[in-house]
Design a protein around this motif. Structure first.
Motif, PDB file in Angstrom:
ATOM      1  N   LEU A  94      -7.487  -4.474   9.947  1.00  0.00           N
ATOM      2  CA  LEU A  94      -7.360  -5.206   8.766  1.00  0.00           C
ATOM      3  C   LEU A  94      -8.838  -5.716   8.221  1.00  0.00           C
ATOM      4  CD1 LEU A  94      -5.491  -5.464   6.445  1.00  0.00           C
ATOM      5  CD2 LEU A  94      -4.932  -7.975   7.626  1.00  0.00           C
TER       6      LEU A  94
ATOM      7  N   LYS B  39     -11.449  -3.200   7.274  1.00  0.00           N
ATOM      8  CA  LYS B  39     -11.624  -2.811   5.921  1.00  0.00           C
ATOM      9  C   LYS B  39     -12.259  -3.856   5.018  1.00  0.00           C
ATOM     10  CE  LYS B  39      -6.894  -0.621   6.468  1.00  0.00           C
ATOM     11  NZ  LYS B  39      -5.574  -0.756   6.058  1.00  0.00           N
ATOM     12  N   SER B  40     -12.849  -4.974   5.427  1.00  0.00           N
ATOM     13  CA  SER B  40     -13.706  -5.788   4.973  1.00  0.00           C
ATOM     14  C   SER B  40     -15.044  -5.435   4.841  1.00  0.00           C
ATOM     15  CB  SER B  40     -13.592  -7.284   5.762  1.00  0.00           C
ATOM     16  OG  SER B  40     -14.526  -8.009   5.019  1.00  0.00           O
TER      17      SER B  40
ATOM     18  N   SER C 161      -0.752  -7.081   6.808  1.00  0.00           N
ATOM     19  CA  SER C 161      -1.398  -5.834   6.174  1.00  0.00           C
ATOM     20  C   SER C 161      -0.382  -5.441   5.027  1.00  0.00           C
ATOM     21  CB  SER C 161      -1.121  -4.684   7.341  1.00  0.00           C
ATOM     22  OG  SER C 161      -1.790  -4.951   8.424  1.00  0.00           O
ATOM     23  N   GLY C 162       0.581  -5.885   4.846  1.00  0.00           N
ATOM     24  CA  GLY C 162       1.513  -5.938   3.800  1.00  0.00           C
ATOM     25  C   GLY C 162       1.180  -6.861   2.469  1.00  0.00           C
ATOM     26  N   LYS C 163       0.338  -7.837   2.739  1.00  0.00           N
ATOM     27  CA  LYS C 163      -0.024  -8.854   1.876  1.00  0.00           C
ATOM     28  C   LYS C 163      -1.361  -8.725   1.289  1.00  0.00           C
ATOM     29  CE  LYS C 163       2.925 -12.575   3.693  1.00  0.00           C
ATOM     30  NZ  LYS C 163       3.605 -12.945   2.424  1.00  0.00           N
ATOM     31  N   ILE C 164      -2.243  -8.436   2.198  1.00  0.00           N
ATOM     32  CA  ILE C 164      -3.601  -8.185   1.701  1.00  0.00           C
ATOM     33  C   ILE C 164      -4.340  -6.982   1.918  1.00  0.00           C
ATOM     34  CG2 ILE C 164      -4.322 -10.602   1.727  1.00  0.00           C
ATOM     35  CD1 ILE C 164      -5.297 -10.412   4.530  1.00  0.00           C
ATOM     36  N   PRO C 165      -5.282  -6.439   1.052  1.00  0.00           N
ATOM     37  CA  PRO C 165      -5.882  -5.065   1.578  1.00  0.00           C
ATOM     38  C   PRO C 165      -6.815  -5.198   2.905  1.00  0.00           C
ATOM     39  CG  PRO C 165      -6.918  -6.142  -0.485  1.00  0.00           C
ATOM     40  CD  PRO C 165      -5.734  -7.014   0.003  1.00  0.00           C
ATOM     41  N   HIS C 166      -7.308  -6.405   2.974  1.00  0.00           N
ATOM     42  CA  HIS C 166      -8.239  -6.521   3.965  1.00  0.00           C
ATOM     43  C   HIS C 166      -8.473  -7.888   4.497  1.00  0.00           C
ATOM     44  CE1 HIS C 166     -11.083  -8.150   1.198  1.00  0.00           C
ATOM     45  NE2 HIS C 166     -10.875  -7.408   0.497  1.00  0.00           N
TER      46      HIS C 166
ATOM     47  N   THR D  10     -10.526 -13.504   2.402  1.00  0.00           N
ATOM     48  CA  THR D  10      -9.325 -13.851   3.221  1.00  0.00           C
ATOM     49  C   THR D  10      -9.668 -14.118   4.527  1.00  0.00           C
ATOM     50  OG1 THR D  10      -8.871 -11.612   3.645  1.00  0.00           O
ATOM     51  CG2 THR D  10      -7.730 -12.390   1.709  1.00  0.00           C
TER      52      THR D  10
ATOM     53  N   MET E 152     -11.620 -10.089  -6.065  1.00  0.00           N
ATOM     54  CA  MET E 152     -10.641 -10.386  -5.096  1.00  0.00           C
ATOM     55  C   MET E 152     -11.253 -11.706  -4.289  1.00  0.00           C
ATOM     56  SD  MET E 152      -8.172  -8.637  -2.653  1.00  0.00           S
ATOM     57  CE  MET E 152      -7.180  -9.489  -1.555  1.00  0.00           C
TER      58      MET E 152
END
Length: 241
Positions: free
Chosen positions: A127, A130-131, A75-80, A4, A1
Motif C-alpha cells: 500500500l 502506491k504512494s 487496502s479497501g478504504k484507501i488507494p495508497h 494518509t 486527495m
C-alpha cells in the motif's frame, strides 16, 4: 486527495499526539490500536477536538492474523498509504541487567519492538508503494544508541536495559537496511527518538511533553523529496548510532 497515515499504538500518549499533529497538518489518520474500544475512544476525542478525518483500525502488532486483516481492511478504504509510523512498543519488565535478564523478557520485548515492526512494515509495503512519497518512521530511543550507551558523559549512560536498549538498537539497524533497499525509490525511512517523555510507559517520570516528543516524528513523517533517509534523529538533530 488527502495524504494518509497509519500509526501503531496510537490510542494514547505519543502515538495519539502524533495522530493529532498529522491531522492538524491535513492528513487522514488511522489510529492503530490493539483494543477496539480504546481506539474508538481516541477517535472520538480527536473528533471532539475538531478533527473529522480520523478512523480507528484494530491492529495487534504481535499477531500475524491481526496485521493481515488490518492491511486488507485498509487496502479497501484507501488507494495508497503515505505514512507508516511504527510507534507501538513496550519497555519490558525489570531488572534488565545483562547478567539476569530473562529469555522470556528478551523475547517479549523484541517481539513488540523489533519483530512486530518488520511484520507490520512488510504487510503495509504494498500500500505504501502506491504512494508518490511514502514515509516510514520507526519510533526508536536514544537508549538504543550504542554511542550514547558507551559514553559516560551521556544523559542516560547509567540506564542499561538489556532487553529494551538492545531492541531499539536492532530497530535502528532495520531502518538502515530497509532504507538501503529502497534507496532508489521515493521512500524515506528513518528512526526517530521522541525523547524521555512523561507517559504511562515510564510512570510519567519523563521530562518531555507528548507535544514535544511527537514533533520530530511528524517532521520526518512529512519530510519532502529532498529529505533524509536511513538516519537516526532526535529533536536536536542527528543521533549517534
Amino acid at each position: 486527495m488527502k495524504k494518509t497515515a497509519l500509526i501503531t499504538g496510537a490510542n494514547k500518549s505519543i502515538g495519539f499526539e502524533t495522530a493529532r499533529q498529522l491531522l492538524a497538518a491535513g492528513y487522514k489518520v488511522f489510529i492503530g490500536s490493539r483494543d477496539a474500544v480504546k481506539g474508538e475512544t481516541a477517535v472520538n476525542e480527536l473528533k471532539a477536538a475538531g478533527f473529522d478525518d480520523v478512523e480507528a483500525i484494530v491492529l495487534e502488532v504481535t499477531d500475524a492474523g491481526s496485521i493481515s486483516y488490518a492491511a486488507e481492511e485498509l487496502s479497501g478504504k484507501i488507494p495508497h498509504l503515505d505514512v507508516l509510523v511504527n510507534n507501538a512498543g513496550i519497555p519490558g519488565t525489570y531488572p534488565q541487567d545483562g547478567s539476569n535478564v530473562t529469555q522470556e523478557n528478551l523475547k517479549a520485548v523484541f517481539e513488540t519492538n523489533f519483530f512486530a515492526v518488520i511484520a507490520v512494515t512488510q504487510a503495509f509495503l504494498p500500500l505504501l508503494r502506491k504512494s508518490d512519497a511514502p514515509r516510514i518512521v520507526n519510533v526508536s530511543s536514544d537508549l538504543g544508541s550504542l554511542g550514547f550507551n558507551a559514553d559516560p558523559q551521556s544523559r542516560h549512560y547509567e540506564v542499561k536495559l538489556a532487553a529494551y536498549n538492545s531492541s531499539k538498537a536492532a530497530l535502528n539497524m532495520y531502518s538502515v537496511v530497509l532504507a538501503y533497499e529502497l534507496r532508489d525509490t521515493c521512500f524515506k525511512v528513518n528512526s526517530v527518538n521522541p525523547g524521555y517523555t512523561a507517559t504511562d510507559f515510564n510512570n510519567h517520570t519523563g521530562y518531555k511533553t507528548v507535544e514535544a516528543a511527537a514533533a520530530p516524528i511528524v517532521k520526518y513523517a512529512t519530510t519532502g523529496d529532498d529529505g533524509p533517509t536511513g538516519k537516526f534523529f532526535s529533536d536536536y538533530g542527528d543521533t549517534p548510532w
